[in-house]
Design an enzyme around this catalytic site. Structure first.
Site, PDB file in Angstrom:
ATOM      1  N   ARG A   1      20.851  60.738  20.527  1.00  0.00           N
ATOM      2  CA  ARG A   1      21.521  61.551  21.545  1.00  0.00           C
ATOM      3  C   ARG A   1      20.808  61.324  22.873  1.00  0.00           C
ATOM      4  O   ARG A   1      19.615  61.607  22.991  1.00  0.00           O
ATOM      5  CB  ARG A   1      21.462  63.027  21.146  1.00  0.00           C
TER       6      ARG A   1
ATOM      7  N   LYS B   1      12.722  63.869  27.075  1.00  0.00           N
ATOM      8  CA  LYS B   1      11.946  65.067  26.737  1.00  0.00           C
ATOM      9  C   LYS B   1      10.481  64.947  27.142  1.00  0.00           C
ATOM     10  O   LYS B   1       9.963  63.873  27.415  1.00  0.00           O
ATOM     11  CB  LYS B   1      12.125  65.400  25.257  1.00  0.00           C
TER      12      LYS B   1
END
Length: 292
Positions: free
Chosen positions: A264, A224
């Site tokens: 994740r 991210k």
């Protein structure tokens, strides 16, 4: 420090932080869109991630990157259900990443073990009743609105306190809708209506999230933007998404150390190694303490 990662009713009991591998069946996901867009390659990708140490596979057919527009229901079903069915048939623990009750129902019928809804049940009013009826675990993520304009919602006075409060509301809604609290998992929603400083604060607060919500916590930091910002050298652009896997593994180690239920990730091997090292170190610390 507590290393209790929590157990989710209806899923295997892992003795460490679990690793959830990502399979995006999309043309436009932020880091791997289009790489596994057909069912055969998506299934192969899922099995490769299992071979690298993933404990469960999260299958999604709709990009939720900032600015993304929604795919239609029929297309999401076409992308997701065959992959879920094939992976589940091969013995994989499968999570379906969807905001639609219809996709959740069809995926559970095809063998999915878990529903991972980035809206926390808010995007589709039929989602909570569908998950309750299916009797499967449910990931409740912190969410302030659709991807198309979520960056405008990244305004906080106290990001951890506000995320906890807003997640608690979503959890209460899920329980009121019939979902067993023992089947709930909380996700702080890194990157969703968050700036880099918000994401870092939430990673640092993983243990607080667990304690205040009283639920297992999923940390989804993989590749991210906040990692790119953390890695950027002065005057240089942040590295692209696919060059953030080592940074992702660092967050996986931090999350596991803080007692996260699972991480994740897009690339599994380094994070799978990281959570196992954390478990080994915690075990050695416990043994040393008991020997005194």
């Amino acid at each position: 420090m507590s290393y209790s990662h929590g157990h989710v009713s209806g899923l295997p009991r892992w003795d460490r932080c679990a690793v959830m591998g990502v399979v995006n069946i999309t043309p436009d996901s932020f880091s791997d869109g289009g790489r596994w867009f057909d069912a055969e390659s998506a299934v192969k990708r899922g099995m490769d991630l299992v071979a690298e140490g993933a404990d469960l596979i999260d299958v999604g057919g709709e990009s939720t990157r900032p600015g993304a527009t929604r795919v239609d229901e029929a297309e999401e079903l076409r992308r997701v259900v065959p992959v879920v069915r094939e992976l589940a048939g091969l013995g994989v623990v499968v999570s379906v990443d969807t905001m639609r009750a219809s996709v959740a129902r069809a995926s559970v019928a095809a063998g999915a073990h878990l529903v991972n809804d980035v809206s926390g049940g808010r995007a589709d009013p039929a989602m909570v009743p569908a998950v309750a009826a299916a009797g499967v675990p449910f990931v409740v993520m912190h969410w302030r609105g659709q991807s198309i304009d979520m960056n405008d919602r990244a305004v906080y006075a106290d990001v951890v306190g506000e995320v906890v409060a807003e997640l608690r509301t979503s959890v209460e809604r899920a329980v009121a809708g019939g979902i067993d609290p023992k089947r709930l998992i909380a996700d702080p929603g890194l990157g969703f209506a968050k700036q880099a400083e918000h994401d870092l604060a939430l990673v640092a607060a993983t243990g607080r999230l667990r304690a205040e919500l009283g639920l297992p916590v999923l940390i989804a930091a993989s590749r991210k933007r906040f990692l790119g910002r953390a890695l950027a050298r002065p005057g240089a652009a942040p590295p692209p998404a696919r060059e953030r896997d080592a940074a992702t593994a660092a967050v996986s180690a931090l999350a596991a150390h803080a007692g996260a239920w699972a991480v994740r990730v897009h690339e599994v091997r380094a994070s799978a190694d990281a959570v196992r090292v954390v478990r080994a170190v915690a075990g050695a610390a416990g043994a040393a303490g008991g020997a005194r």
